[in-house]
Design a protein around this motif. Structure first.
Motif, PDB file in Angstrom:
ATOM      1  N   GLN A 355      44.659 -94.268  38.924  1.00  0.00           N
ATOM      2  CA  GLN A 355      45.815 -94.603  40.013  1.00  0.00           C
ATOM      3  C   GLN A 355      47.128 -94.964  39.943  1.00  0.00           C
ATOM      4  O   GLN A 355      48.160 -93.825  40.883  1.00  0.00           O
ATOM      5  CB  GLN A 355      45.399 -96.067  40.059  1.00  0.00           C
ATOM      6  CG  GLN A 355      46.169 -96.318  41.874  1.00  0.00           C
ATOM      7  CD  GLN A 355      45.290 -97.624  42.614  1.00  0.00           C
ATOM      8  OE1 GLN A 355      43.929 -97.876  41.599  1.00  0.00           O
ATOM      9  NE2 GLN A 355      45.574 -98.015  43.092  1.00  0.00           N
ATOM     10  N   PRO A 356      47.809 -94.735  39.015  1.00  0.00           N
ATOM     11  CA  PRO A 356      48.998 -94.628  38.354  1.00  0.00           C
ATOM     12  C   PRO A 356      49.386 -93.041  38.659  1.00  0.00           C
ATOM     13  O   PRO A 356      50.861 -92.799  39.814  1.00  0.00           O
ATOM     14  CB  PRO A 356      49.636 -94.948  37.031  1.00  0.00           C
ATOM     15  CG  PRO A 356      48.179 -95.950  36.992  1.00  0.00           C
ATOM     16  CD  PRO A 356      47.307 -95.264  37.091  1.00  0.00           C
ATOM     17  N   PHE A 357      49.150 -92.583  37.935  1.00  0.00           N
ATOM     18  CA  PHE A 357      49.157 -90.821  38.306  1.00  0.00           C
ATOM     19  C   PHE A 357      49.161 -89.906  40.138  1.00  0.00           C
ATOM     20  O   PHE A 357      49.257 -89.520  40.510  1.00  0.00           O
ATOM     21  CB  PHE A 357      49.105 -90.155  36.452  1.00  0.00           C
ATOM     22  CG  PHE A 357      49.420 -90.477  36.156  1.00  0.00           C
ATOM     23  CD1 PHE A 357      50.541 -91.164  35.457  1.00  0.00           C
ATOM     24  CD2 PHE A 357      48.192 -90.707  35.412  1.00  0.00           C
ATOM     25  CE1 PHE A 357      50.606 -90.946  34.162  1.00  0.00           C
ATOM     26  CE2 PHE A 357      48.440 -91.498  34.235  1.00  0.00           C
ATOM     27  CZ  PHE A 357      49.920 -91.550  33.504  1.00  0.00           C
ATOM     28  N   ILE A 358      47.632 -90.529  40.604  1.00  0.00           N
ATOM     29  CA  ILE A 358      48.031 -89.929  41.719  1.00  0.00           C
ATOM     30  C   ILE A 358      48.538 -90.742  42.877  1.00  0.00           C
ATOM     31  O   ILE A 358      48.852 -89.968  43.930  1.00  0.00           O
ATOM     32  CB  ILE A 358      46.188 -90.766  42.413  1.00  0.00           C
ATOM     33  CG1 ILE A 358      45.376 -90.175  41.689  1.00  0.00           C
ATOM     34  CG2 ILE A 358      46.007 -90.643  43.747  1.00  0.00           C
ATOM     35  CD1 ILE A 358      43.725 -90.915  40.926  1.00  0.00           C
ATOM     36  N   GLU A 359      49.062 -92.102  42.722  1.00  0.00           N
ATOM     37  CA  GLU A 359      49.935 -92.377  43.676  1.00  0.00           C
ATOM     38  C   GLU A 359      51.366 -91.870  43.273  1.00  0.00           C
ATOM     39  O   GLU A 359      52.808 -91.914  43.847  1.00  0.00           O
ATOM     40  CB  GLU A 359      49.848 -93.925  43.791  1.00  0.00           C
ATOM     41  CG  GLU A 359      48.460 -93.772  44.694  1.00  0.00           C
ATOM     42  CD  GLU A 359      48.397 -95.949  44.354  1.00  0.00           C
ATOM     43  OE1 GLU A 359      49.055 -96.040  44.317  1.00  0.00           O
ATOM     44  OE2 GLU A 359      47.813 -96.016  44.810  1.00  0.00           O
ATOM     45  N   TRP A 360      51.070 -91.581  42.255  1.00  0.00           N
ATOM     46  CA  TRP A 360      52.806 -91.363  41.393  1.00  0.00           C
ATOM     47  C   TRP A 360      53.787 -89.941  42.416  1.00  0.00           C
ATOM     48  O   TRP A 360      53.381 -88.562  42.689  1.00  0.00           O
ATOM     49  CB  TRP A 360      53.417 -90.319  40.227  1.00  0.00           C
ATOM     50  CG  TRP A 360      53.800 -90.527  40.042  1.00  0.00           C
ATOM     51  CD1 TRP A 360      55.402 -90.572  40.008  1.00  0.00           C
ATOM     52  CD2 TRP A 360      54.809 -90.062  38.502  1.00  0.00           C
ATOM     53  NE1 TRP A 360      56.149 -90.525  39.056  1.00  0.00           N
ATOM     54  CE2 TRP A 360      56.087 -90.232  38.090  1.00  0.00           C
ATOM     55  CE3 TRP A 360      53.757 -89.954  36.690  1.00  0.00           C
ATOM     56  CZ2 TRP A 360      56.685 -90.085  36.821  1.00  0.00           C
ATOM     57  CZ3 TRP A 360      54.647 -89.572  35.830  1.00  0.00           C
ATOM     58  CH2 TRP A 360      55.650 -89.904  35.901  1.00  0.00           C
ATOM     59  N   GLN A 361      54.694 -90.069  43.333  1.00  0.00           N
ATOM     60  CA  GLN A 361      55.196 -88.801  44.584  1.00  0.00           C
ATOM     61  C   GLN A 361      56.464 -88.335  43.480  1.00  0.00           C
ATOM     62  O   GLN A 361      57.429 -88.942  43.302  1.00  0.00           O
ATOM     63  CB  GLN A 361      56.571 -89.818  45.889  1.00  0.00           C
ATOM     64  CG  GLN A 361      55.497 -90.426  46.799  1.00  0.00           C
ATOM     65  CD  GLN A 361      53.988 -89.665  46.836  1.00  0.00           C
ATOM     66  OE1 GLN A 361      55.179 -88.535  47.334  1.00  0.00           O
ATOM     67  NE2 GLN A 361      53.178 -90.176  47.296  1.00  0.00           N
ATOM     68  N   LEU A 362      56.347 -87.503  43.038  1.00  0.00           N
ATOM     69  CA  LEU A 362      56.733 -86.415  41.953  1.00  0.00           C
ATOM     70  C   LEU A 362      57.659 -85.163  42.850  1.00  0.00           C
ATOM     71  O   LEU A 362      57.183 -85.109  43.879  1.00  0.00           O
ATOM     72  CB  LEU A 362      55.470 -85.627  40.922  1.00  0.00           C
ATOM     73  CG  LEU A 362      55.402 -86.448  40.102  1.00  0.00           C
ATOM     74  CD1 LEU A 362      54.371 -85.510  39.910  1.00  0.00           C
ATOM     75  CD2 LEU A 362      56.391 -87.168  39.585  1.00  0.00           C
ATOM     76  N   PRO A 363      58.875 -85.154  42.428  1.00  0.00           N
ATOM     77  CA  PRO A 363      59.559 -83.983  43.347  1.00  0.00           C
ATOM     78  C   PRO A 363      59.306 -82.663  43.755  1.00  0.00           C
ATOM     79  O   PRO A 363      58.128 -82.610  42.677  1.00  0.00           O
ATOM     80  CB  PRO A 363      60.842 -83.260  42.478  1.00  0.00           C
ATOM     81  CG  PRO A 363      60.939 -84.488  41.174  1.00  0.00           C
ATOM     82  CD  PRO A 363      59.771 -86.023  41.290  1.00  0.00           C
ATOM     83  N   LEU A 364      59.644 -82.506  44.402  1.00  0.00           N
ATOM     84  CA  LEU A 364      58.891 -81.019  44.727  1.00  0.00           C
ATOM     85  C   LEU A 364      58.421 -79.957  43.277  1.00  0.00           C
ATOM     86  O   LEU A 364      56.911 -79.120  43.375  1.00  0.00           O
ATOM     87  CB  LEU A 364      59.066 -80.234  45.811  1.00  0.00           C
ATOM     88  CG  LEU A 364      58.650 -79.228  46.619  1.00  0.00           C
ATOM     89  CD1 LEU A 364      56.917 -79.482  47.016  1.00  0.00           C
ATOM     90  CD2 LEU A 364      59.446 -78.248  47.452  1.00  0.00           C
ATOM     91  N   ALA A 365      59.127 -79.111  42.625  1.00  0.00           N
ATOM     92  CA  ALA A 365      59.288 -78.633  42.125  1.00  0.00           C
ATOM     93  C   ALA A 365      58.132 -78.784  40.430  1.00  0.00           C
ATOM     94  O   ALA A 365      56.936 -78.323  40.156  1.00  0.00           O
ATOM     95  CB  ALA A 365      60.758 -78.241  40.803  1.00  0.00           C
ATOM     96  N   ILE A 366      58.130 -80.541  40.079  1.00  0.00           N
ATOM     97  CA  ILE A 366      57.374 -80.586  39.254  1.00  0.00           C
ATOM     98  C   ILE A 366      55.744 -80.626  39.695  1.00  0.00           C
ATOM     99  O   ILE A 366      55.288 -80.469  38.926  1.00  0.00           O
ATOM    100  CB  ILE A 366      57.848 -82.346  38.567  1.00  0.00           C
ATOM    101  CG1 ILE A 366      59.179 -82.255  38.577  1.00  0.00           C
ATOM    102  CG2 ILE A 366      56.276 -82.923  37.756  1.00  0.00           C
ATOM    103  CD1 ILE A 366      59.394 -83.471  38.291  1.00  0.00           C
ATOM    104  N   GLU A 367      55.756 -80.892  41.390  1.00  0.00           N
ATOM    105  CA  GLU A 367      54.279 -81.226  41.916  1.00  0.00           C
ATOM    106  C   GLU A 367      54.447 -79.698  41.685  1.00  0.00           C
ATOM    107  O   GLU A 367      52.522 -79.530  42.321  1.00  0.00           O
ATOM    108  CB  GLU A 367      54.659 -81.659  42.687  1.00  0.00           C
ATOM    109  CG  GLU A 367      53.537 -81.964  44.228  1.00  0.00           C
ATOM    110  CD  GLU A 367      52.583 -82.579  42.856  1.00  0.00           C
ATOM    111  OE1 GLU A 367      51.122 -82.942  43.205  1.00  0.00           O
ATOM    112  OE2 GLU A 367      52.777 -83.890  42.844  1.00  0.00           O
ATOM    113  N   ARG A 368      53.978 -78.820  41.967  1.00  0.00           N
ATOM    114  CA  ARG A 368      53.683 -77.319  42.162  1.00  0.00           C
ATOM    115  C   ARG A 368      53.647 -77.075  40.542  1.00  0.00           C
ATOM    116  O   ARG A 368      52.293 -76.324  40.284  1.00  0.00           O
ATOM    117  CB  ARG A 368      55.154 -76.040  42.287  1.00  0.00           C
ATOM    118  CG  ARG A 368      55.998 -75.969  44.074  1.00  0.00           C
ATOM    119  CD  ARG A 368      56.955 -75.743  44.668  1.00  0.00           C
ATOM    120  NE  ARG A 368      57.681 -75.272  45.751  1.00  0.00           N
ATOM    121  CZ  ARG A 368      58.570 -75.136  46.052  1.00  0.00           C
ATOM    122  NH1 ARG A 368      58.621 -74.675  45.450  1.00  0.00           N
ATOM    123  NH2 ARG A 368      58.436 -74.825  47.998  1.00  0.00           N
ATOM    124  N   VAL A 369      54.804 -77.768  39.537  1.00  0.00           N
ATOM    125  CA  VAL A 369      53.915 -77.090  38.231  1.00  0.00           C
ATOM    126  C   VAL A 369      52.976 -78.245  37.588  1.00  0.00           C
ATOM    127  O   VAL A 369      51.575 -77.350  37.447  1.00  0.00           O
ATOM    128  CB  VAL A 369      54.485 -77.266  37.295  1.00  0.00           C
ATOM    129  CG1 VAL A 369      54.461 -77.286  35.486  1.00  0.00           C
ATOM    130  CG2 VAL A 369      56.320 -76.613  37.487  1.00  0.00           C
TER     131      VAL A 369
END
Length: 460
Positions: A355-369
């Protein structure tokens, strides 16, 4: 001799109020069904009648309201006698709680209002909280003394459980240890009233009713507690422009004259309540039926939880290891993802469903990686390695590394790690300057020809 006839009216005409008397009595009858705190005063009823077209005087409304209440109660009014009081500048402050109704974020709520009053100048301060717990009492004193610009010599209270642990005969009290720490910090003397003797702090008791009428009728609307408290502080300053009861000056002028007699605040009190807890196997502690995360290294260990009015701090071995903004709902979960990143070293699969990682709002570049890697074989392990490598540098450096890696094509984990190391490696120290005293006067000359001369003497 004939007696002169006497004229007596059977009813008193009310040319202005008469057409509105039925409406007024209906309002009074409706208010009588409400809790006392929510009933409208004569002034509020007068203003409501004006909105309906009434052009008469307030006194007529006030007399009608008094007559109606006396008739409906079926008894007369019993008045107690009191002695007028006088307080020296900086001598006494008074405290009390009240509950009010407001609309916060579109939801009607009952809030707790902490009232403070300087008995000499009549300066007032109010601040709102969701409840009356001890940390709220401590925080309210910090705010009030900062607002007043100092601390009076004495503070008068009811026998609150958050202030008084035990009531003995007379004025003897056993005060709460944490509250005494507050009193000793600000150097004021706490005084508890005689039970059921509210007149011993009559000013703040009257203030409760006045504030309810002036500020909470009709029910005000705000986005949250922060906006409400900003408005309350502003209104307290505006109300200080009223005339002082002595009619010689305004309250704000008496307040300014009283401030030199108040003890200056050198440092605010850290108003928290502390309790030990054991961290669960899921790295959580519980406060008021809400759960907050703790760094994974402390799972199963006993830590100290410091609860203030606005935050929850976790302390272990004398150091703060986590801090969260306090929530006041129920069954809510607050997870800081970095607290769980070390677990990924042995459980990288938690990235997909944790759950901590599912809800983690990451920056766009990190989310793409992340999206790219999780589609690859052993992508969980690859992205977990990136997060583990970024623990010290943070998401900003990892975001830049992901952007640079994406510019080179497919953002493989090895490329991102290489870019991250280049960004975070320490700068090389510049070449050291050699002091003049260490420079050789006659530097040796390198002569490689000496080695060539050895070749001539070689024997096969």
């Amino acid at each position: 001799m004939l007696a002169e006839p006497a004229y007596r009216r059977s009813t008193q005409p009310k040319p202005q109020l008469g057409p509105f008397s039925t409406m007024l009595e209906q309002w009074l009858a409706f208010d009588a069904t409400l809790p006392k705190a929510r009933r409208r005063s004569a002034q509020r009823l007068f203003e409501s009648l004006q909105a309906e077209g009434y052009h008469g005087a307030y006194d007529s409304v006030q007399r009608h309201v008094k007559t109606w209440k006396t008739a409906s109660s079926g008894r007369g009014t019993v008045t107690q006698a009191f002695v007028p009081l006088s307080f020296a500048a900086g001598e006494v402050g008074q405290f009390d709680w009240s509950y009010e109704h407001v609309v916060l974020g579109g939801v009607t709520q009952t809030i707790k209002l902490a009232h403070f009053r300087l008995a000499h100048s009549r300066a007032m301060f109010v601040v709102a909280y969701p409840r009356e717990t001890q940390e709220m009492v401590l925080d309210a004193h910090d705010r009030a003394f900062a607002f007043f610009g100092g601390v009076p010599q004495k503070m008068v209270y009811d026998n609150l459980k958050t202030v008084v642990d035990a009531v003995f005969s007379g004025k003897e009290r056993q005060f709460n240890r944490r509250f005494l720490a507050l009193a000793n910090h600000y150097l004021f003397e706490p005084v508890a009233c005689t039970p059921a003797s509210g007149w011993e702090k009559g000013q703040v008791e009257n203030q409760v009713g006045n504030i309810r009428e002036w500020l909470f009728t009709p029910t005000p609307h705000f986005a949250d507690f922060a906006e409400l408290n900003v408005w309350l502080e502003r209104r307290c300053r505006e109300l200080a422009e009223r005339m002082h009861p002595n009619k010689l000056c305004r309250i704000t002028e008496a307040w300014a004259a009283e401030q030199p007699a108040l003890r200056p605040v050198t440092m605010p009190f850290d108003g928290y309540v502390e309790q030990p807890q054991r961290v669960s196997s899921t790295c959580l502690i519980s406060v008021d039926r809400n759960r907050y995360s703790v760094p994974a290294a402390w799972a199963g260990k006993v830590i100290s939880v410091r609860i203030s009015a606005t935050h929850v701090r976790i302390v272990a071995e004398g150091n703060a290891i986590a801090e969260h903004e306090r929530l006041f709902g129920r069954d809510q979960l607050v997870c800081q993802p970095w607290h769980y990143v070390p677990i990924l070293e042995t459980k990288p699969g938690a990235l997909r469903h944790g759950q901590p990682f599912i809800e983690w709002q990451l920056p766009l570049a990190i989310e793409r990686v992340r999206t790219f890697l999780l589609k690859q074989p052993k992508g969980d392990r690859a992205f977990a390695d990136l997060l583990l490598a970024a623990r010290s540098s943070g998401l900003e450096a990892l975001d830049v590394a992901c952007q640079l890696a994406s510019e080179h094509g497919q953002p493989h984990a090895s490329v991102v790690l290489n870019e991250l190391r280049r960004l975070t490696e320490p700068e090389r120290s510049p070449a050291m300057a050699v002091p003049a005293v260490l420079i050789l006067r006659n530097e040796p000359v390198a002569d490689c020809g000496r080695y060539d001369s050895l070749l001539g003497g070689c024997h096969v």
